[in-house]
Structure formats: structure tokens, C-alpha cells
Design a protein around this motif. Structure first.
Motif, mmCIF file in Angstrom:
data_model
loop_
_atom_site.group_PDB
_atom_site.id
_atom_site.type_symbol
_atom_site.label_atom_id
_atom_site.label_comp_id
_atom_site.label_asym_id
_atom_site.label_seq_id
_atom_site.Cartn_x
_atom_site.Cartn_y
_atom_site.Cartn_z
ATOM 1 N N ALA A 122 11.979 5.756 -1.575
ATOM 2 C CA ALA A 122 10.607 5.836 -1.065
ATOM 3 C C ALA A 122 10.593 5.711 0.460
ATOM 4 C CB ALA A 122 9.760 4.735 -1.699
ATOM 5 N N ALA A 123 11.401 4.801 1.001
ATOM 6 C CA ALA A 123 11.476 4.625 2.457
ATOM 7 C C ALA A 123 11.931 5.912 3.139
ATOM 8 C CB ALA A 123 12.433 3.482 2.786
ATOM 9 N N ARG A 124 12.891 6.604 2.515
ATOM 10 C CA ARG A 124 13.373 7.863 3.095
ATOM 11 C C ARG A 124 12.265 8.925 3.103
ATOM 12 N NH1 ARG A 124 18.478 11.514 0.913
ATOM 13 N NH2 ARG A 124 18.252 13.177 2.446
ATOM 14 N N GLU A 125 11.518 9.000 1.999
ATOM 15 C CA GLU A 125 10.420 9.974 1.923
ATOM 16 C C GLU A 125 9.357 9.684 2.978
ATOM 17 O OE1 GLU A 125 8.618 10.739 -1.814
ATOM 18 O OE2 GLU A 125 10.509 10.973 -2.884
ATOM 19 N N ILE A 126 9.042 8.407 3.178
ATOM 20 C CA ILE A 126 8.020 8.032 4.162
ATOM 21 C C ILE A 126 8.455 8.437 5.568
ATOM 22 C CG2 ILE A 126 6.926 6.035 5.267
ATOM 23 C CD1 ILE A 126 6.861 4.751 2.436
ATOM 24 N N ILE A 127 9.730 8.261 5.878
ATOM 25 C CA ILE A 127 10.240 8.600 7.215
ATOM 26 C C ILE A 127 10.367 10.110 7.389
ATOM 27 C CG2 ILE A 127 12.208 8.374 8.782
ATOM 28 C CD1 ILE A 127 10.527 5.838 8.544
ATOM 29 N N GLU A 128 10.957 10.801 6.393
ATOM 30 C CA GLU A 128 11.228 12.235 6.547
ATOM 31 C C GLU A 128 9.970 13.092 6.370
ATOM 32 O OE1 GLU A 128 14.345 13.285 3.879
ATOM 33 O OE2 GLU A 128 15.929 12.438 5.153
ATOM 34 N N ASP A 129 9.156 12.780 5.356
ATOM 35 C CA ASP A 129 8.008 13.626 5.026
ATOM 36 C C ASP A 129 6.670 13.074 5.515
ATOM 37 O OD1 ASP A 129 9.953 15.072 3.731
ATOM 38 O OD2 ASP A 129 9.555 14.164 1.772
ATOM 39 N N LYS B 59 2.122 8.790 3.311
ATOM 40 C CA LYS B 59 1.401 7.528 3.510
ATOM 41 C C LYS B 59 1.594 6.573 2.340
ATOM 42 C CE LYS B 59 -0.324 8.845 7.450
ATOM 43 N NZ LYS B 59 0.160 8.218 8.701
ATOM 44 N N THR B 60 1.491 7.129 1.119
ATOM 45 C CA THR B 60 1.645 6.308 -0.087
ATOM 46 C C THR B 60 2.518 7.040 -1.095
ATOM 47 O OG1 THR B 60 -0.360 7.248 -1.069
ATOM 48 C CG2 THR B 60 -0.600 5.189 0.189
ATOM 49 N N ILE B 61 3.245 6.253 -1.885
ATOM 50 C CA ILE B 61 4.070 6.804 -2.966
ATOM 51 C C ILE B 61 3.773 6.000 -4.220
ATOM 52 C CG2 ILE B 61 6.427 7.111 -3.823
ATOM 53 C CD1 ILE B 61 7.289 7.491 -0.912
ATOM 54 N N LYS B 62 3.451 6.699 -5.299
ATOM 55 C CA LYS B 62 3.171 6.028 -6.563
ATOM 56 C C LYS B 62 4.205 6.483 -7.593
ATOM 57 C CE LYS B 62 -0.410 4.872 -9.897
ATOM 58 N NZ LYS B 62 -1.818 4.952 -10.281
ATOM 59 N N ILE B 63 4.880 5.501 -8.188
ATOM 60 C CA ILE B 63 5.887 5.784 -9.193
ATOM 61 C C ILE B 63 5.216 5.691 -10.566
ATOM 62 C CG2 ILE B 63 8.166 5.191 -10.082
ATOM 63 C CD1 ILE B 63 8.152 5.944 -7.115
ATOM 64 N N THR B 64 5.291 6.780 -11.317
ATOM 65 C CA THR B 64 4.717 6.810 -12.662
ATOM 66 C C THR B 64 5.799 7.204 -13.657
ATOM 67 O OG1 THR B 64 4.087 9.129 -12.455
ATOM 68 C CG2 THR B 64 2.467 7.488 -11.735
ATOM 69 N N LYS C 29 0.829 -1.211 0.000
ATOM 70 C CA LYS C 29 0.000 0.000 0.000
ATOM 71 C C LYS C 29 0.861 1.256 0.000
ATOM 72 C CE LYS C 29 -4.024 -2.016 2.370
ATOM 73 N NZ LYS C 29 -4.880 -1.956 3.569
ATOM 74 N N GLN C 30 2.038 1.170 0.591
ATOM 75 C CA GLN C 30 2.899 2.351 0.693
ATOM 76 C C GLN C 30 3.598 2.686 -0.614
ATOM 77 O OE1 GLN C 30 5.150 0.872 4.128
ATOM 78 N NE2 GLN C 30 4.498 2.691 5.256
ATOM 79 N N LEU C 31 3.901 1.670 -1.436
ATOM 80 C CA LEU C 31 4.628 1.910 -2.679
ATOM 81 C C LEU C 31 3.993 1.128 -3.817
ATOM 82 C CD1 LEU C 31 7.108 3.060 -4.212
ATOM 83 C CD2 LEU C 31 8.326 0.957 -3.582
ATOM 84 N N THR C 32 3.683 1.834 -4.917
ATOM 85 C CA THR C 32 3.188 1.188 -6.133
ATOM 86 C C THR C 32 3.950 1.750 -7.320
ATOM 87 O OG1 THR C 32 1.448 2.869 -6.334
ATOM 88 C CG2 THR C 32 0.857 0.791 -5.251
ATOM 89 N N ILE C 33 4.213 0.879 -8.305
ATOM 90 C CA ILE C 33 4.904 1.287 -9.527
ATOM 91 C C ILE C 33 3.985 0.929 -10.698
ATOM 92 C CG2 ILE C 33 6.962 1.010 -10.954
ATOM 93 C CD1 ILE C 33 8.506 0.196 -8.477
ATOM 94 N N SER C 34 3.672 1.909 -11.528
ATOM 95 C CA SER C 34 2.760 1.664 -12.648
ATOM 96 C C SER C 34 3.439 0.829 -13.729
ATOM 97 C CB SER C 34 2.298 2.990 -13.238
ATOM 98 O OG SER C 34 3.389 3.634 -13.887
#
Length: 773
Positions: free
Chosen positions: A555-562, A565-570, A519-524
Motif C-alpha cells: 500500500a505504501a508503494r502504491e501511495i508513493i508511485e500512483d 489518497k486511500t486504499i481499501k483492502i476487501t 485514513k490511507q489504509l483500511t482492511i475490511s
């Protein structure tokens, strides 16, 4: 005590005590002590010597020294290097330390001398009795301690005065300094006599026990072997304490032998070795060798089998779970299972998976072991040069050990594991033997039931082992070894296969590895396509997994620093995580040109396209080849020129053309070495195009070798080459006629959208490639 009080320079002694009438030398290095000696030499040579309680104290106070010391006279002082003085003194009489003088550069003591008249009150008969008794005890001590000289006994016989005998024995006996301090502090002669008798009696008992111990040791060993004596002493101590039992190990081996599943030959051999072990001395070097050999034989699984899972549907399910595609490999494993079910055993096949790095060869073997519920052992053969790595060392060598095959069986604990021989194409040889030759017996199903390991010295049954080997290039596998294996090619993955593998395996694995959730990371899918096309260039998926791992880290760094909740790679934000794309496909030319032809090549990381360029210039008929071409490609170019010259009339080329013009053949990317027998028709087409000034179709690529008579010879790596052509936007691919059977085996997914033309002769190639005006 006398009322006589003296003030004398003082030296505090460390680790030694000096008694009256004792002549001895000692070294002083402390500055205070040296100054005290110098002052004494200038003032009558008398000095007071007292012993420190703790020899580590550098600047002793009154509490750090004993109260009783000795008044001594300095006989000699010698200066030594490094500011050390060696002092020879003679003890005169006991004295009690009263206090240290203050404000001195060295120790200055106020001492009180003892009154010696009290000793004359002892009756003469009593003195005589004590004197004789003391001489007798000392005589016994001298007999027990050979280091004390016989001259001293003769000297004592001449002495009649009891006090002199007492002092002489006290001074000559090698006692500890604390015991000598006790003698020094005992002022009364009778008490001192009793103390000395006790000390001598204790020393006699200690020496007696020590001599008895040494006598026992000497009876067991050769007196000339000092090292052997030390070992025997250790052994004797262990026996006295009851810490070791030589026969206990042998009994344990016998118990293990009874439980061992093995044939009579093996058991007889182990039993014989156990008997040898019992009769061998524990201190001999052979003892440790036999112990290691017995333990190795007992740990090997001679007749121990693990139960296989022969459920074909279960095996297919596991293989499909672990790997996408690879149909040939899966099919072969399921065929093996079916045969095992029908024959109830039989020789296991020896499968070799050949393919580029990162295509999952090693992980396939692990999945097969899981599907069959077999023990899995991996043996890496990359860079192995010593034959003993396979066959083991002979026991006569120091540090001998079994070979990797025997160790693999011992690790597995059963005789029917799956053994992966990784990187079999990278074995090498040197003066220690040829490793590939040692593998011949291992990989021959007719011979490996009696495999001989030099260390084991008994036939090992490898026929129940399921061997799977891996290699990157089949050409580098030694021919006799290649002949013993069943080769299954693990070819490059298509883009579609890479997308499936990434979605079903790599992404899930990397998300879990980096502590994320789905749920935290998805790649299209479009982003995955772009990663595969723009950031990786490989046959397998190893770099693709690294790139997905890189995205997961960011993505893990963004979740910790910012606190996202979710990050989607497009496709649009991929550059933020991986930077600019590294690779671009050399796409097909937009217009038809003269002297430029697109060739197809196979590399260790998949297929690629090569653009061959030819220029014609006025000259003397020379041919120039550039672009780091290998010998094979140079010969192909010369063959093509000879073919063209033989057909010059047919192609309307003047007879003087080759004398008046130079031909320059170039393949771009000159820093990359190029070689291989598949560019012959490509170079010939480019030269004919340049010579006849006819254009070549931009949407055509080709592969194949040419002969002098214009025949087109078959080539390899066709799947990778067609895949490279498709990725470059090529619509038509010319391949040799004899490769038609290889094209049939290529999946429709790869062939879709590509028109494949078969050519048996050079004229058929030209008919397709050249643009008719």
C-alpha cells in the motif's frame, strides 16, 4: 678553494652522511646509483657522495641534495641478490657540488675541492688546548654512553694532531646524519671544533637524563622481568606528569559504599575488598580482578526497592489495552495484586505461561511490568547449556562474570523487578553442568531469598522478584522445575479473537510502523477473515502480523508511485496484495463412507483434523501402517485390533477373517510425522467400519485413546481440537467422558454450533459414529 674542478660519478645517499677519513659501507639499489658505482670502478675508483635532503625522493635534482659532499675512494663492491650492491668506501676530502652533468644514465657531478692550507694558520698552543679540551669532552661522552668502545679512547691518546683528533671523534660519534652534515659543511677547523663540542655536550646531557630515568626504574622492579620494566616506565611517566593517583579509585569506592543501601554483611565485605585493592600492586593481574568485583558489588541493588502501582483497576485497564482475551492470565495477575495489597508484601509467585508460538506470552510479561510499574528484565534461556550462565563464574577463572540473574538485577537497578525467563523449556545441559538444576533454587520461593551466585559470593535476595517464565510445551520442562512453577496455559486464539487482535492491535501497529495513517489504509472484516483462514495457519498471530505488514508495504508503494489518497483492502482485491491463498481447511466429507473416519490432532501451531483410512484385502492376516506414524500411534492401532478380535462375535466377524485378510491403515499426508495418544478410538472405528462394511458419519470427528477392554481414555489439547473440527465444518465431536471438565472451561464461542458427545466406552463411540442401515 682550489681552482681544481673535477667531474665524477655521484651517488645520492639517503639517511646517512659520510665524513672525510671515514671508512663505511652502504647498500645501493637505484639503477642510477649502481651505474655510477660501476663507472667509478672503471675510472680510478673515485666517486662523489652527497646526502639527499629528503630521503623519499627517488630521482633527486640539484635542489634535492646538500651542496657539500665528500670525495671518496671505493674499496670494495659486493653484488647482493635482488639487484643490490654493497659498497665499501673511504672518505678523502670535502668538496662542493657545482652542478649535475646532463644526458647521463647516472648522476655525474662537477665538484670543486677545498683548499686545506687555511687550517695551518691556527697557533700551536691554541691547537693543543682545543685538542685536550676535545679529548676531555669525548671521554665524558664515552663514560655516559657505554656503547662507545674504550679502544677508541686509547687510540685518541696516541694521536697528537688536532685535525686528526677532530676527524676521528666526528667519525666515531653516533650522531644523526643531519648533525654530521653540519660537521661536513663546516669547513673552518675552529668552527667545526666548536660545533662538535656543542653536539657532544648535548649528547652527554641527554644520556645523563636517560640514565637517571633508567636508574629510578631499576630501583623499583626486578631486573629479570622485562615486561615488568616496561609497565613501571609507563607508571613512572604518569607519576611525573601527575596523570594518575593510585588512591583516587579507592576513595571513590569508599564514597560509593557510604551511599549504598545494603546490610552490614555486604558493606563489611565490600570494605574488606577495598582495603585489599589499596594494598595490591596496580600492575598485578589480581588488581583488575578486585576492581571489577568491587564495582559489581557496588552496582547491585541490595536493599533498593522500586515503588509498585497496586491499583487493580489501573492494572486491568492496561492489560485489556495491550491484549485481547487471555482471561486466565489477567485474572491471575489481578489476584496477585489483591494479595499484595492485603499482605503488604509476601513472596512473589512464579508464573509459567505455556502455549504455542505467537500467542503473546512474552508481550504479556511486558504488559504486567507496565501495569505494576516494575522494571522489566528479559533473560532468554533458549539453548543455554552452561550452569555458570545462571550461577555465575568463580572469580578464580579468567574472564569471570556474574550469572544472568545477578546481571539482570544490576541492569534493573532495584531488587524487585519483573524478570522474564523466556523459553524455559529449551534449556539444555552438557559437561559444564545442568542449567535446569541451577534454576531450581532460583524458582523456589522458599530458597531464593538466599540465592548464591558463584561470582558475588554473597546471598542475593530474589524473593522480591516477580518471575514470569514462558514455554511452548509443558512436557519439555524438567519435572522438578515444572513442580516449582504455577502453570497457566495460553491456548490458541479463535478466529474471532484473531480478528479482534488484528483490528485493535496489529493493524494499528503495522500502519504506524510503515508510515501510513488509518485514513490511507483500511482492511475490511471479510478481508481479515480471509487472511486468517487462507494465508495463515497458526495458533498465535505472528504470521497474521507479517501478512498485514506485507499489505502495508504494498500500500505504501502504491501511495508513493500512483499518488493514491486511500486504499481499501476487501475480499475481492486481497489476491492482488497477498497472492493466492496458501491454506485450505480439509472440510468434512459430503457423504458417509466405509473405513474413513475423521480424527482430531494437536500440533504446536494449534489443532488440525486427520482423515484415517482403512482398507481390507485378502491376505494372510498382516497389518500394515503407513503415513509416518510414531510408536504411540502404532501401539494404539494394535490395541484397537486386539479389542476388535476380542469382540468378533459381538460384531459378527468370522473366526477365520483375521487369518484370511490383511488390514492396511493409512493416514494421508505421508510426509508429515504423526504421533500421540489420542487416535486410538479413531483407528478402531475405521477398522470396525471396514471389517463390518458399515459406513461412518461424514459429519463426525473424534479424539481419545482406547484400551484393550474398550475403555476410552482422556486426552489433552481439547480446545484446539474442537476449534479445528469447527473450522472443518464438523457438526458432532466425540470426546472422552473424563474430558467433560475440560470442555466446561472452553468458551461458548468455540463450542457454538458443535454437538459434543461424551463416551466412556468404545461401544458408545460406535453407536454415534456408525450409520445404522
Amino acid at each position: 678553494m682550489r681552482d681544481l674542478i673535477q667531474v665524477l660519478p655521484t651517488v645520492a645517499l639517503r639517511g646517512m652522511t659520510i665524513l672525510p677519513k671515514m671508512v663505511v659501507h652502504f647498500d645501493v639499489s637505484r639503477e642510477k646509483s649502481i651505474k655510477a658505482v660501476e663507472n667509478a670502478m672503471m675510472n680510478g675508483q673515485e666517486i662523489f657522495l652527497v646526502t639527499q635532503k629528503n630521503f623519499e625522493v627517488e630521482d633527486p635534482s640539484l635542489e634535492d641534495v646538500y651542496k657539500i659532499g665528500v670525495l671518496a675512494k671505493i674499496k670494495q663492491v659486493i653484488k647482493l641478490p635482488k639487484n643490490i650492491a654493497r659498497v665499501l668506501v673511504e672518505g678523502i676530502e670535502r668538496a662542493e657540488l657545482s652542478r649535475f652533468e646532463d644526458d647521463q644514465e647516472f648522476l655525474m657531478s662537477e665538484i670543486v675541492l677545498f683548499d686545506q692550507d687555511a687550517n695551518e694558520e691556527i697557533p700551536t698552543p691554541k691547537k693543543e688546548a682545543m685538542c685536550r679540551s676535545l679529548k676531555e669532552i669525548f671521554t665524558k661522552y664515552c663514560l655516559a654512553n657505554q656503547r662507545v668502545g674504550k679502544d677508541l679512547l686509547r687510540q685518541l691518546e696516541d694521536l697528537d694532531d688536532f685535525v686528526e683528533v677532530l676527524d676521528e671523534i666526528s667519525n666515531s660519534t653516533p650522531l644523526h646524519y643531519e648533525e654530521k652534515q653540519q660537521l661536513l659543511e663546516t669547513i673552518n677547523v675552529e668552527e667545526r671544533y666548536e660545533l662538535l663540542c656543542v653536539l657532544l655536550s648535548n649528547e652527554i646531557e641527554i644520556l645523563k637524563i636517560k640514565n637517571e630515568f633508567q636508574t629510578k626504574v631499576k630501583e623499583r622492579v626486578d631486573r629479570n622481568q622485562k615486561e615488568y620494566i616496561l609497565r613501571e616506565q609507563i607508571k613512572l611517566i604518569q607519576e611525573e606528569l601527575g596523570e594518575s593517583n593510585p588512591s583516587l579509585e579507592a576513595e571513590q569506592y569508599v564514597e560509593a559504599l557510604e551511599k549504598l543501601k545494603a546490610n552490614k554483611e555486604v558493606k563489611d565485605k565490600i570494605k574488606k575488598e577495598i582495603e585489599r585493592f589499596k594494598s595490591t600492586s596496580a600492575n598485578s593481574s589480581e588488581h583488575a580482578v578486585i576492581r571489577g568485583y568491587i564495582e559489581t558489588l557496588l552496582e547491585l541493588p541490595w536493599d533498593k526497592l522500586s515503588k509498585e502501582n497496586k491499583d487493580i483497576k489501573n492494572a486491568q485497564k492496561i492489560l485489556d489495552e495491550d491484549h485481547y482475551g487471555l482471561e486466565k492470565v489477567k485474572e491471575r495477575v489481578l489476584e496477585f495484586l489483591a494479595v499484595r495489597n492485603l499482605t503488604k508484601g509476601g513472596n512473589s509467585p512464579i508464573i509459567c505461561l505455556v502455549g504455542p508460538p505467537g500467542t503473546g506470552k512474552t508481550s504479556i510479561a511486558r504488559s504486567v511490568a507496565r501495569a505494576l510499574e516494575k522494571k522489566y528484565v528479559r533473560i532468554s534461556l533458549g539453548g543455554v547449556r552452561d550452569e555458570a550462565e545462571i550461577r555465575g563464574h568463580r572469580k578464580t577463572y579468567v574472564g569471570a562474570m556474574p550469572g544472568r540473574l545477578a546481571n539482570g538485577l544490576r541492569t534493573a537497578g532495584v531488587k524487585n523487578p519483573l524478570i522474564l525467563l523466556d523459553e524455559i523449556d529449551k534449556v539444555s545441559s552438557d559437561y559444564k553442568g545442568d542449567t535446569s538444576s541451577a534454576l531450581l533454587e532460583v524458582l523456589d520461593s522458599e530458597q531464593n531469598s538466599k540465592f548464591r551466585d558463584h561470582y558475588i559470593e554473597l546471598p542475593l535476595d530474589l524473593s522480591e522478584v516477580l518471575f514470569i517464565a514462558t514455554a511452548n510445551e509443558a512436557q519439555k520442562i524438567p519435572r522438578p522445575l515444572y513442580d516449582r512453577m504455577e502453570i497457566i496455559e495460553v491456548t490458541s486464539y479463535t478466529e474471532n479473537e484473531k480478528v479482534h487482535i488484528a483490528k485493535e492491535h496489529l493493524l494499528v501497529k503495522q500502519i504506524e510502523k510503515h508510515g501510513l495513517t488509518e485514513k490511507q489504509l483500511t482492511i475490511s472484516k471479510h478481508a481479515l477473515d480471509l487472511i486468517i483462514r487462507g494465508y495463515t495457519k497458526e495458533a498465535g498471530v505472528r504470521n497474521l502480523e507479517r501478512k498485514i505488514g506485507e499489505i502495508c508495504r504494498k500500500a505504501a508503494r502504491e501511495i508513493i508511485e500512483d499518488n493514491k489518497k486511500t486504499i481499501k483492502i476487501t475480499e475481492s482485491n486481497l489476491v492482488k496484495y497477498l497472492g493466492k491463498s496458501r491454506y485450505t481447511y480439509d472440510m468434512a466429507n459430503e457423504t458417509d463412507e466405509v473405513g474413513i473416519v475423521r480424527g482430531l490432532a494437536w500440533t504446536s501451531v494449534g489443532g488440525d483434523t486427520l482423515q484415517i483410512e482403512v482398507n481390507i484385502m485378502p491376505g494372510k492376516g498382516e497389518v500394515q501402517l503407513t503415513g509416518q506414524l510414531g510408536d504411540v500411534m502404532k501401539e494404539s492401532a494394535r490395541t484397537g485390533i486386539s479389542f476388535i478380535r476380542s469382540k468378533s462375535e459381538e460384531y459378527k466377524i468370522s473366526k477365520e477373517f483375521f487369518k484370511e485378510h490383511d488390514i492396511h491403515i493409512h493416514i494421508p499426508e505421508g510426509a508429515v510425522p504423526k504421533d500421540g495418544p489420542s487416535a486410538g478410538i479413531t483407528m478402531a472405528t475405521a477398522m470396525i467400519s471396514a471389517i463390518t462394511n458399515k459406513k461412518v458419519r461424514a459429519d463426525v470427528a473424534m479424539t481419545g485413546e482406547i484400551t484393550l477392554r474398550g475403555r476410552v481414555l482422556p486426552i489433552g489439547g481439547l480446545k484446539e481440537k474442537i476449534l479445528a473440527a469447527k473450522n472443518a465444518g464438523i457438526k458432532t465431536v466425540i470426546v472422552p467422558e473424563k474430558n467433560r471438565r475440560d470442555v466446561v472451561e472452553i468458551s461458548n464461542e468455540i463450542k457454538k454450533g458443535v454437538d459434543i458427545i461424551y463416551a466412556a466406552r468404545m461401544q458408545e463411540v460406535l453407536d454415534t459414529a456408525l450409520v445404522e442401515e
